[in-house]
Enzyme design. Sequence first.
Site, mmCIF file in Angstrom:
data_model
loop_
_atom_site.group_PDB
_atom_site.id
_atom_site.type_symbol
_atom_site.label_atom_id
_atom_site.label_comp_id
_atom_site.label_asym_id
_atom_site.label_seq_id
_atom_site.Cartn_x
_atom_site.Cartn_y
_atom_site.Cartn_z
ATOM 1 N N ARG A 37 0.992 -1.268 -0.060
ATOM 2 C CA ARG A 37 0.025 -0.104 0.065
ATOM 3 C C ARG A 37 0.772 1.019 0.006
ATOM 4 O O ARG A 37 0.557 2.234 -0.690
ATOM 5 C CB ARG A 37 -0.941 -0.074 1.128
ATOM 6 C CG ARG A 37 -2.100 -0.899 1.103
ATOM 7 C CD ARG A 37 -2.854 -1.272 2.074
ATOM 8 N NE ARG A 37 -4.095 -2.117 1.894
ATOM 9 C CZ ARG A 37 -4.914 -2.308 2.948
ATOM 10 N NH1 ARG A 37 -4.799 -2.267 4.121
ATOM 11 N NH2 ARG A 37 -5.979 -3.311 2.477
ATOM 12 N N LYS A 198 -16.914 -15.185 2.792
ATOM 13 C CA LYS A 198 -17.984 -14.016 3.195
ATOM 14 C C LYS A 198 -19.113 -14.205 2.352
ATOM 15 O O LYS A 198 -19.372 -13.219 1.427
ATOM 16 C CB LYS A 198 -17.287 -12.733 3.222
ATOM 17 C CG LYS A 198 -16.432 -12.636 4.377
ATOM 18 C CD LYS A 198 -15.920 -11.160 4.580
ATOM 19 C CE LYS A 198 -14.520 -11.221 5.344
ATOM 20 N NZ LYS A 198 -13.760 -9.980 5.064
ATOM 21 N N GLY A 348 -9.198 -9.282 -0.151
ATOM 22 C CA GLY A 348 -8.060 -9.607 0.545
ATOM 23 C C GLY A 348 -7.337 -11.116 0.351
ATOM 24 O O GLY A 348 -6.259 -10.960 -0.146
ATOM 25 N N GLY A 371 -13.050 -4.255 0.595
ATOM 26 C CA GLY A 371 -14.630 -4.082 0.890
ATOM 27 C C GLY A 371 -15.029 -3.128 -0.183
ATOM 28 O O GLY A 371 -16.155 -3.068 -0.634
HETATM 29 P P1 ADP Z 1 -11.840 -12.209 -0.344
HETATM 30 O O1 ADP Z 1 -11.047 -11.948 1.186
HETATM 31 O O2 ADP Z 1 -10.879 -12.685 -1.449
HETATM 32 O O3 ADP Z 1 -12.846 -11.311 -0.602
HETATM 33 P P2 ADP Z 1 -13.439 -14.170 1.507
HETATM 34 O O4 ADP Z 1 -12.816 -13.232 2.621
HETATM 35 O O5 ADP Z 1 -14.716 -14.128 1.099
HETATM 36 O O6 ADP Z 1 -12.452 -13.775 0.100
HETATM 37 O O7 ADP Z 1 -12.924 -15.666 1.598
HETATM 38 C C1 ADP Z 1 -11.852 -16.035 1.675
HETATM 39 C C2 ADP Z 1 -11.633 -17.412 2.312
HETATM 40 O O8 ADP Z 1 -12.500 -18.377 1.903
HETATM 41 C C3 ADP Z 1 -10.214 -17.899 2.167
HETATM 42 O O9 ADP Z 1 -9.613 -18.033 3.284
HETATM 43 C C4 ADP Z 1 -10.595 -19.490 1.915
HETATM 44 O O10 ADP Z 1 -9.846 -20.369 2.661
HETATM 45 C C5 ADP Z 1 -12.008 -19.765 2.161
HETATM 46 N N1 ADP Z 1 -12.917 -20.668 1.546
HETATM 47 C C6 ADP Z 1 -12.719 -20.858 0.110
HETATM 48 N N2 ADP Z 1 -13.380 -21.849 -0.203
HETATM 49 C C7 ADP Z 1 -13.866 -22.330 1.084
HETATM 50 C C8 ADP Z 1 -14.593 -23.486 1.428
HETATM 51 N N3 ADP Z 1 -14.978 -24.437 0.604
HETATM 52 N N4 ADP Z 1 -15.033 -23.905 2.670
HETATM 53 C C9 ADP Z 1 -14.488 -23.134 3.463
HETATM 54 N N5 ADP Z 1 -13.604 -21.734 3.270
HETATM 55 C C10 ADP Z 1 -13.431 -21.539 2.021
HETATM 56 MG MG MG Z 2 -11.476 -11.890 3.051
#
Ligand code: ADP
Ligand code: MG
Length: 391
Positions: A37, A198, A348, A371
Amino acid sequence: MFSKKTIKDIDVNGKKVLVRVDFNVPVKDGVVGDDTRIQAALPTLNYLLENGAALILCSHLGRPKDGPDPQFSLKPVADYLSRVMGKPVAFAEDCVGPVAEKAANGLTPGDILILENTRFHSEEKKNDENMARQLAALADVYVNDAFGTAHRAHVSTEGVARFLPAVAGFLLEKEIKYLGQAVADPEKPFVAILGGAKISDKIGVIKNLLSKADAVLIGGGMANIFFKAQGYPVADSLVEEEAVETAKALLAQAGATLRLPVDIVIADGFSADANHKTMNMGPVPDGWRILDIGPETVANYTKVISEAKTVVWNGPMGVFEFSEFAKGTFGVAQALADTEAVTIVGGGESVAAVKKSGLAGKITHISTGGGASLEMLEGLTLPGLAALQDK
Ligand code: ADP
Ligand code: MG
């Protein structure tokens, strides 16, 4: 496309410029970790200095609870920036009030001052007008270059913009150009890939993208709510029950645009060394859970991605933190690296996964804001952007 004024549209010569940067970087025992960043802010800072400005930088760091808390001080960041820029960087132990005023008063062109964490004042998150006036009083011009917090209407991201000429920095401009264009006017075929954990946070994103994209490829925990909505038992898989009804409605509306995994990798526990096997999508046996998409799904998604002109990806396809369950995520990363399309990754963990895969250099745009990038994909207006002057 980008309708706001940027630092190129104004004269900053001899001016004190307050720049809202995103210096919310990991700091441990006074040492800055990942400096992505900080590096991302340099083009704006260098441009302003080259054009005769004095810089007053402000940011939040972490989530201090009640007032000043040394572990969230920006002092280590000031020292780090001084090393990166090869010149002194002054530090003010408060972002408003007499200490900040004194430090800002003495600035001459070429000087750099960092103000202490804006969140050491609870007024920051309340977008308090009085604090906004005090912060604005330090400078002649306001520049927002903090994409990561542009979805928050706080003093340093929104309130202050009401009391100064307010324009965008290069990082904010770049983020909005890529994400805004991808959502509002993508070159087609437009493919969106959604996964992660999420789920409820991302329902709005799926809805918006389903109406815009030619294909929406689902993986990760996100897929589970659709499996559940289709009536499959998913055993111990991650599911957000509240989202299942919405998933049913989306399945009914979306038709062929929505693509789900045809095979999955299941495990008998949530750990790196759990027993695991690949199966075609079907009822998940008791005691097992879905932790990744399978190879046939990766092949299908790769084909769709290879034919796209614009690809947006948010959310890992599996628990990539465990190497045995990273294949789906890394497979999709490879598909993005190989396609001719404009490729954008946000979120993230998604960004962390792409970096881990070693393919980050082959992605067109990696968003610095989790976000904020989600809100862009959802089609929402970011308050920090809306507050800036129109071109
Ligand atoms: P981002 O930060 O890219 O927006 P999220 O915060 O929504 O993504 O989710 C990221 C997390 O999702 C990762 O740490 C990963 O381990 C988890 N994840 C992905 N697929 C699965 C799954 N099938 N079951 C549980 N956790 C999962
Ligand atoms: Mg995340």
